[in-house]
Design an enzyme around this catalytic site. Sequence first.
Site: not given
Length: 149
Positions: A55, A57, A85, A88
Amino acid sequence: MSNMDDDFFMKQAYKEALKAFDNNEVPVGAIIVANQKIISKGFNQVEMLNDNTAHAEIIALTAAFINLGSKILEDCTLYVTIEPCAMCAGALKWARIGTLVYAASEPKSGFSNYKPSLLHKSTIVKMGIMERECAELMKNFFAKKRNLN
């Protein structure tokens, strides 16, 4: 930081989201700022890397840890185009990110669906900077996906 700074840095995260969009990835972009300087960037690379943890992040966090030589980012701000999410948010908690600024909410899988908060208790959260643009990019991405199928 002023809203002008938040706008500037969110625009940089949005540029990262466009990279994801152009690579047929869910268009999420992230940057990490320390002392008014961008120290890391990331965009979703789940498909490219065949890695569900890639992801925006997480990629930005890893680069920031390397850049600063530290696993603690309490003096840093993460700008991300979509609400993180749970995975993260957990990573942000362990990094002790000082401030999280996200553009658009993620009602299905965003961290704010969980109580108590998944973030570190000292993390400051701001939202809504460039919300319309970032939400629109996500809508366009998924509309394009549906039309291809």
